[in-house]
Motif scaffolding. Structure first.
Motif, PDB file in Angstrom:
ATOM      1  N   UNK A  80       0.871  -1.189   0.000  1.00  0.00           N
ATOM      2  CA  UNK A  80       0.000   0.000   0.000  1.00  0.00           C
ATOM      3  C   UNK A  80       0.900   1.228   0.000  1.00  0.00           C
ATOM      4  N   UNK A  81       0.772   2.118   0.984  1.00  0.00           N
ATOM      5  CA  UNK A  81       1.678   3.261   1.036  1.00  0.00           C
ATOM      6  C   UNK A  81       2.694   3.135   2.185  1.00  0.00           C
ATOM      7  N   UNK A 119       1.628  10.414   1.840  1.00  0.00           N
ATOM      8  CA  UNK A 119       1.011   9.187   1.338  1.00  0.00           C
ATOM      9  C   UNK A 119       0.700   9.265  -0.149  1.00  0.00           C
ATOM     10  N   UNK A 120       0.330  10.458  -0.596  1.00  0.00           N
ATOM     11  CA  UNK A 120      -0.026  10.613  -1.995  1.00  0.00           C
ATOM     12  C   UNK A 120       1.163  10.276  -2.892  1.00  0.00           C
ATOM     13  N   UNK A 121       2.309  10.822  -2.505  1.00  0.00           N
ATOM     14  CA  UNK A 121       3.529  10.536  -3.272  1.00  0.00           C
ATOM     15  C   UNK A 121       3.843   9.047  -3.243  1.00  0.00           C
ATOM     16  N   UNK A 122       3.732   8.448  -2.056  1.00  0.00           N
ATOM     17  CA  UNK A 122       4.090   7.038  -1.913  1.00  0.00           C
ATOM     18  C   UNK A 122       3.151   6.126  -2.708  1.00  0.00           C
ATOM     19  N   UNK A 123       1.968   6.632  -3.025  1.00  0.00           N
ATOM     20  CA  UNK A 123       1.028   5.815  -3.803  1.00  0.00           C
ATOM     21  C   UNK A 123       1.198   5.979  -5.303  1.00  0.00           C
ATOM     22  N   UNK A 124       2.059   6.959  -5.692  1.00  0.00           N
ATOM     23  CA  UNK A 124       2.147   7.323  -7.110  1.00  0.00           C
ATOM     24  C   UNK A 124       3.487   6.871  -7.685  1.00  0.00           C
ATOM     25  N   UNK A 134      10.129  -0.084  -8.510  1.00  0.00           N
ATOM     26  CA  UNK A 134       9.219  -0.011  -7.361  1.00  0.00           C
ATOM     27  C   UNK A 134       8.376  -1.280  -7.347  1.00  0.00           C
ATOM     28  N   UNK A 135       8.506  -2.044  -6.294  1.00  0.00           N
ATOM     29  CA  UNK A 135       7.703  -3.267  -6.187  1.00  0.00           C
ATOM     30  C   UNK A 135       6.607  -3.025  -5.159  1.00  0.00           C
ATOM     31  N   UNK A 136       5.375  -3.322  -5.542  1.00  0.00           N
ATOM     32  CA  UNK A 136       4.259  -3.178  -4.592  1.00  0.00           C
ATOM     33  C   UNK A 136       3.707  -4.562  -4.293  1.00  0.00           C
ATOM     34  N   UNK A 137       3.771  -4.933  -3.039  1.00  0.00           N
ATOM     35  CA  UNK A 137       3.197  -6.222  -2.648  1.00  0.00           C
ATOM     36  C   UNK A 137       1.711  -6.021  -2.452  1.00  0.00           C
ATOM     37  N   UNK A 138       0.952  -6.960  -2.952  1.00  0.00           N
ATOM     38  CA  UNK A 138      -0.505  -6.817  -2.813  1.00  0.00           C
ATOM     39  C   UNK A 138      -1.101  -8.054  -2.179  1.00  0.00           C
TER      40      UNK A 138
END
Lengths: 554, 554
Positions: free
Chosen positions: A474-475, A515-520, A550-554
């Protein structure tokens, strides 16, 4: 429908030396029937094309009109005239015509590429001709630095065109046909609409010298040498190889051909009957016991190519041979601009071994294969064409050649690659500009010069490469950002590890980021790239290329 | 304690052209007092040193003995003799001696590097001398292609050494002192123990020509030019700049200096009183209204340097100037080997603008600054040294120069960088080999030639770069492996995205891998690197450099 016209369009070779490819067309505008003369390559360099294997002409224009292409004619077997045939033929699919020696080598290329050799047809010398749509084309022998070079006599409904190919005026060329003034006068008798003419030596002020001048000088040099003698020249220069081998033979030396390219060329010349009296050659494996003063090595790689025999010998033992104090090495060749440092590296390595190196600077051991300025003027007079289009040359050569024609009252045009000329009238007329460029053979792929791939390689070479990995859920950051570097100093000016310094800057940014930056992903990528470049500049004075993952775990 | 001896040790400049740095020592073995002559740079190239800013001599040996270093002497202000002073001085910390013009430029370098200018001391010409430990050193004027060049007369307890620096024999050099045969005969009167002598032009067979030959020819060329005239030469060749400017002035043209290096050099020459009669120069900003046939531009960048004025003009408008049809551009310079393609790129760009380009090929517009073979022989005879050590040259130059000395009965030695000679006896004797190499100035850092940094850059340029990211938790994969590429084709030969193909191969491997492998970073890294290289070779015919990043969440 418009009237028929005769057009000329260089796709390579005009505005450069190398990569020859010239289109001629006859017919109504945009519906001409076409032929292609030559389909060569040029060679990459570290400065502009690192990692590239070969440079091919961009034939998109022609490939889009392949249904109108009648035939491909190859003037001679140098790589800058025939080297792209196997790489590009599948996009053109027209029959390929050449004289026997050239055809033989073109077939070998087709075979190696898994293509049908049968598309390559052998044509005898002028006055034999080949019909190709509205064209009738003959191969008129010219002398050059490879066997069976030809100037093309191209007859069209709009008159006769002479496309010289590469040539010189040599009355005693050693191998192959001498310059035949009577034949050319006869060819020109009924008028030449346009002369498309080799320009590479237009800045050489003196008439060209004959191959036969070299024999006695090379013999004298070899006869006087106390130790082993080795000599290099272009592998395809069969006449020179014969001159060198004969000099060795007459001095009682056994001749060894070192280098695959050289053995292949000599074999091709023998197989096609070009030379029947090449001196006996001893295989390298059988030369081990021959005393060095009885040896004459002919080595490939006159341009300093790293993997060729000449360079190998300069680095030490090669196939059982090793040069040493008292030996002689002859460069019977000129160094092509751009290859100077590679060749000098070899010369200095030989010098350090105590080997005496002789090069072409005295003029005694090499002659050029191209017509010099007075020779060009002589050909202009002999053929008295209605117009002159210089080809095969850099822009400066084309321009000087047009001026030379002007002096004789022949109208001309500087037509670099992509310039379509109408040759139908009394003087050449520019009718269109085509996108003409280069394609890179890169490993197994053909890539565009503007794809950005080579640009990225150059940037990594100049700036180094930093890679940043970041894992988020997430963020939320999972762990710290991770840096790897390649082609950059390990330590900063303070002696700290560079990756630690970069990671510190990145962590600092990330822990403050909202958080906005971290989500983008886009924003994060941009920001981290900027931070790494700025931080590296502060720490080591360089701004590297940066890849952010950038790897995002979901 | 051993007996005192006189040693010579080149750390740069011997076995190459550029990067001069020569150590002399006097005293017992391993306890000699030392001086350093010259501390220059050489220039990087894309082929061997991509991304590097400057190449400096590796002075580790000398820095480790800095307490024994008495002084640094600079023969003249060319970059390959003075260029490394500010970069390396902090490791040596000895006073720097030079003549006024050289000292002026050396001080500017020290200042720019934030160092103390006061360490640079100005010395007048011979017979003034400087004492430095057991050495007494004088700067005897020689002619070269920059003002105030000097040969060093180095007196030691073991006799007199003459270190020529770069020189030519010019009786009419235009700017600076002519060759003074009487002075040199006087210097040699009581015997010269060793002559350490410039070798760069040993292969030029004819006596060197004087700078003064050029004036009338350049004047004639400029006077006959109908449009704008621009000319380039080395910015530091003040004599040539004056010759060119005077030719412009006499043809009624306003002279403009384009390029920071050129303005800086002319100002330095004026500030130090070297030239008092340089023609009036018009600032570029004030030249806008001058008709082009009344302009003479002197532009920096004779070697094709991308950012210099010459290259800028070849790409279009620069500081308000733009060349066009009917203009003339003169290269009053020779092209240094390795720079041919950059210079030709410019010549061809000018050709495409319709500009007539004149170069040095006729010999009318450039003379060399170095002594040719007969000039060297003359100096050997004049100084009759006991021994000759050729310096400043590639190996082939050093070797040919030793042979030339042999012919006059002077014993010599080829001593490439790192070869320590004992000059005390009747002939030079090799006593030691020192690790001598190169250091790269790379951004703000000095890196070693063998650190692997530049090697990695070259590999990325040749092979491209693939990056693999993998995330694990214990021995469980979190998501799929991820690939990024740089400098590689986007698509494979089947048209599929390359990264998809690589990821498929990696996934395939990972899903079969056992727990032991998944727990071992080293094994994983090795295996994935091998898989990517093999897969890329199958898909695109290239084996890229690979960086693997394994992240383990804990």
């Amino acid at each position: 429908m418009t009237e028929s016209r005769l057009i000329y369009l260089p796709l390579g070779g005009a505005g450069e030396i190398g990569m020859n490819a010239y289109v001629y067309g006859v017919g109504p505008e945009d519906d001409e029937r076409l032929i292609l003369v030559d389909l060569g390559v040029t060679f990459p360099d570290m400065e502009t094309t690192p990692g590239v294997d070969l440079i091919l002409p961009d034939i998109d224009w022609l490939a889009a009109r392949a249904d109108r292409l009648e035939a491909i004619f190859i003037t001679h077997a140098h790589e800058d005239h025939v080297g792209a045939v196997a790489h590009l033929w599948s996009r053109l699919k027209a029959p390929v015509y050449a004289r026997a020696f050239t055809a033989h080598l073109a077939r070998m290329k087709m075979e190696e590429a898994g293509l049908d050799q049968e598309v390559v047809k052998t044509v005898s010398a002028w006055p034999e001709t080949v019909e190709a749509g509205p064209f009738r084309v003959g191969f008129a022998p010219v002398s050059h630095s490879i066997p069976e070079s030809a100037g093309l006599v191209i007859d069209t409904p709009h008159g006769r065109v002479v496309h010289t190919g590469d040539f010189k005026l040599d009355l005693t060329p050693g191998v192959g046909e001498p310059f035949d003034e009577a034949m050319w006068a006869e060819i020109a008798r009924d008028g030449v609409q346009a002369l498309i003419c080799d320009s590479t030596n237009v800045f050489s002020e003196h008439p060209g010298r004959s191959e036969s001048e070299l024999g006695p000088r090379i013999e004298e040099l070899v006869a006087g040498a106390p130790g082993l003698v080795a000599a290099t020249t272009f592998a395809s220069n069969i006449a020179r190889l014969k001159t060198l081998a004969e000099a060795g033979q007459r001095a009682g030396r056994s001749v060894v051909l070192l280098g695959r390219a050289m053995r292949r060329m000599v074999t091709a010349a023998q197989d096609t009957g070009i030379v029947t009296d090449f001196p006996k050659v001893v295989p390298a494996e059988e030369a081990a016991d021959i005393p060095r003063q009885n040896l004459m090595l002919l080595t490939s790689g006159s341009q300093g190519e790293r993997r060729a025999a000449t360079a190998q010998l300069s680095r030490g033992k090669y196939l059982g041979f090793e040069l040493k104090e008292g030996d002689l090495f002859l460069f019977s060749s000129k160094t092509i601009p751009g290859n100077e440092t590679s060749v000098l590296r070899i010369v200095n390595a030989f010098s350090a071994m105590g080997v005496d190196v002789v090069d072409d600077s005295s003029g005694a051991y090499h002659v050029s294969g191209h017509a010099n300025r007075p020779d060009l003027a002589r050909v202009h007079r002999l053929l008295t064409p209605k117009m002159l289009i210089p080809m095969h040359g850099e822009h400066r050569h084309l321009r000087a050649h047009v001026k030379l024609g002007d002096e004789a009252g022949i109208p001309g045009a500087v037509a670099p690659n992509g310039t379509m000329l109408d040759l139908t009238g009394a003087a050449p007329r520019v009718v269109e500009h085509i996108e003409a460029g280069r394609t890179y053979l890169d490993g197994a792929m053909q890539i565009g010069a503007f794809d950005g791939i080579v640009r990225d390689r150059i940037r990594m070479a100049l700036n180094g490469h930093a890679m940043v990995t970041l894992i988020l859920e997430e963020d939320e950051l999972l762990g710290d950002p991770w840096c790897e570097i390649m082609g950059l100093p390990e330590k900063t000016r303070n002696g700290a590890p560079l990756v630690d310094a970069l990671e510190a800057y990145l962590s600092d940014f990330l822990y403050r980021a909202d958080r906005k930056t971290l989500r983008d992903d886009g924003k994060l990528d941009d920001a981290m790239r900027r931070i790494v470049r700025k931080a590296a500049f502060d720490e080591i004075g360089k701004k590297p290329e940066v890849t952010v993952v950038i790897s995002r775990l979901t």
